[in-house]
Motif scaffolding. Structure first.
Motif, PDB file in Angstrom:
ATOM      1  N   GLU A  51       0.832  -1.204   0.000  1.00 43.91           N
ATOM      2  CA  GLU A  51       0.000   0.000   0.000  1.00 43.91           C
ATOM      3  C   GLU A  51       0.869   1.258   0.000  1.00 43.91           C
ATOM      4  OE1 GLU A  51      -3.537   2.173   2.614  1.00 43.91           O
ATOM      5  OE2 GLU A  51      -2.558   0.382   3.413  1.00 43.91           O
ATOM      6  N   TRP A  52       1.936   1.258   0.828  1.00 51.34           N
ATOM      7  CA  TRP A  52       2.840   2.416   0.860  1.00 51.34           C
ATOM      8  C   TRP A  52       3.473   2.623  -0.516  1.00 51.34           C
ATOM      9  CZ3 TRP A  52       7.644   4.204  -0.127  1.00 51.34           C
ATOM     10  CH2 TRP A  52       8.010   5.415   0.464  1.00 51.34           C
ATOM     11  N   ASP A  53       3.947   1.535  -1.114  1.00 49.93           N
ATOM     12  CA  ASP A  53       4.558   1.621  -2.450  1.00 49.93           C
ATOM     13  C   ASP A  53       3.583   2.205  -3.463  1.00 49.93           C
ATOM     14  OD1 ASP A  53       6.915   0.530  -1.492  1.00 49.93           O
ATOM     15  OD2 ASP A  53       6.534  -1.476  -2.295  1.00 49.93           O
ATOM     16  N   THR A  54       2.354   1.742  -3.437  1.00 46.90           N
ATOM     17  CA  THR A  54       1.335   2.213  -4.377  1.00 46.90           C
ATOM     18  C   THR A  54       1.030   3.688  -4.146  1.00 46.90           C
ATOM     19  OG1 THR A  54       0.365   0.002  -4.507  1.00 46.90           O
ATOM     20  CG2 THR A  54      -1.021   1.853  -5.205  1.00 46.90           C
ATOM     21  N   ASN A  55       0.825   4.067  -2.889  1.00 53.62           N
ATOM     22  CA  ASN A  55       0.482   5.453  -2.563  1.00 53.62           C
ATOM     23  C   ASN A  55       1.594   6.442  -2.925  1.00 53.62           C
ATOM     24  OD1 ASN A  55      -1.990   4.621  -1.576  1.00 53.62           O
ATOM     25  ND2 ASN A  55      -1.353   4.678   0.560  1.00 53.62           N
ATOM     26  N   HIS A  56       2.840   5.982  -2.914  1.00 49.38           N
ATOM     27  CA  HIS A  56       3.981   6.856  -3.190  1.00 49.38           C
ATOM     28  C   HIS A  56       4.602   6.587  -4.569  1.00 49.38           C
ATOM     29  CE1 HIS A  56       3.549   7.201   1.169  1.00 49.38           C
ATOM     30  NE2 HIS A  56       4.069   8.402   1.011  1.00 49.38           N
ATOM     31  N   LYS A  57       3.942   5.741  -5.354  1.00 49.34           N
ATOM     32  CA  LYS A  57       4.456   5.385  -6.684  1.00 49.34           C
ATOM     33  C   LYS A  57       5.921   4.958  -6.595  1.00 49.34           C
ATOM     34  CE  LYS A  57       1.118   8.284  -8.968  1.00 49.34           C
ATOM     35  NZ  LYS A  57       0.849   9.568  -9.553  1.00 49.34           N
ATOM     36  N   ASN A  58       6.195   4.121  -5.599  1.00 55.39           N
ATOM     37  CA  ASN A  58       7.554   3.669  -5.330  1.00 55.39           C
ATOM     38  C   ASN A  58       7.972   2.546  -6.275  1.00 55.39           C
ATOM     39  OD1 ASN A  58      10.009   3.485  -3.684  1.00 55.39           O
ATOM     40  ND2 ASN A  58       9.214   1.472  -3.138  1.00 55.39           N
TER      41      ASN A  58
END
Length: 90
Positions: free
Chosen positions: A72-79
């Motif tokens: 979720e963090w990766d998705t939210n930050h386009k990581n």
């Protein structure tokens, strides 16, 4: 195994450090030591972080990376993460 993870994302360094702090205890099960370096991208709102670590349990590290909270963090930050295997040179 020593690895280098290059993380590129939208946000700031504090976003990344906060996320890593949330996983601190879990990471101890997978990595016995790691260092984080910040790359100056010169682009406001875009960060690049380099993490060097000694992985002691690759399966556990993969579980952490694939956990819903980290995804979720990766998705939210386009990581995007690029992971390299490293060998020490004498």
């Amino acid at each position: 195994m020593n690895i280098c993870v290059v993380s590129s994302f939208e946000g700031d360094v504090e976003d990344y450090m906060s996320m890593m702090a949330e996983f601190q205890e879990e990471m101890k099960e997978a990595v016995d030591d790691f260092e984080i370096g910040v790359v100056n991208t010169g682009k406001e709102g875009f960060c690049k972080i380099i993490t060097l670590g000694n992985v002691i349990n690759m399966d556990r590290l993969q579980e952490i990376i694939a956990s819903p909270k980290m995804v979720e963090w990766d998705t939210n930050h386009k990581n995007t993460d690029i992971i390299y295997s490293l060998e020490r040179m004498n």
